[in-house]
Design a protein around this motif. Structure first.
Motif: not given
Length: 121
Positions: A5-8, A10-19
Motif C-alpha cells: 500500500n505504501t509503494f502504491f 508513493y507511486a501514485s504521488a510520483i505519477g501525479i507530480a510528473g503529470t
C-alpha cells in the motif's frame, strides 16, 4: 500488505507530480510559441516597412537629382513631400522623412532642407 500500500501510495504521488510537471511544461511551451509568433509578426512588419522606406528613399533621391525640383520649390505653394496630408498623417510622414533624409543617417542635406522648408509652411 502494508508495504505494498505504501509503494502504491508513493507511486501514485510520483505519477501525479510528473503529470503536473508535464502540464506546466506544456503551458510554458505554448506561451513561448505565442511570444515567438508575435515577435515574428513584428519583425515581418518592420522588414516590410524597412523595404518600403528604402524604396521611398530611392524615389526621393532620384527625384531630388532631377533639375525640375528647383521649379517646384520656387513656384511657391506646391508641395512635394506632404502633398494632400494634414494633421497626424502629416506628422507621421514628417517623422518617416526625417529618418530617411537626415544627413546623420546618410541622407541628402539639400533634400532634407527642402523637406523642412515644406513642413514649416
Amino acid at each position: 500488505m502494508e508495504g505494498l500500500n505504501t509503494f502504491f501510495y508513493y507511486a501514485s504521488a510520483i505519477g501525479i507530480a510528473g503529470t503536473v510537471c508535464f502540464l506546466v511544461c506544456l503551458y510554458l511551451l505554448k506561451k513561448s510559441i505565442e511570444r515567438n509568433r508575435e515577435a515574428n509578426q513584428k519583425i515581418s512588419y518592420y522588414v516590410v516597412e524597412n523595404i518600403r522606406l528604402q524604396a521611398e528613399n530611392i524615389r526621393l533621391r532620384t527625384f531630388s537629382k532631377q533639375p525640375h525640383i528647383k521649379t517646384v520649390y520656387s513656384g511657391g505653394n506646391k508641395e512635394v513631400f506632404f502633398c494632400g496630408l494634414e494633421g497626424q498623417a502629416r506628422k507621421d510622414r514628417y517623422k518617416q522623412l526625417v529618418k530617411l533624409l537626415h544627413p546623420d543617417n546618410g541622407g541628402d542635406k539639400q533634400l532634407f532642407q527642402k523637406m523642412l522648408e515644406e513642413y514649416g509652411r
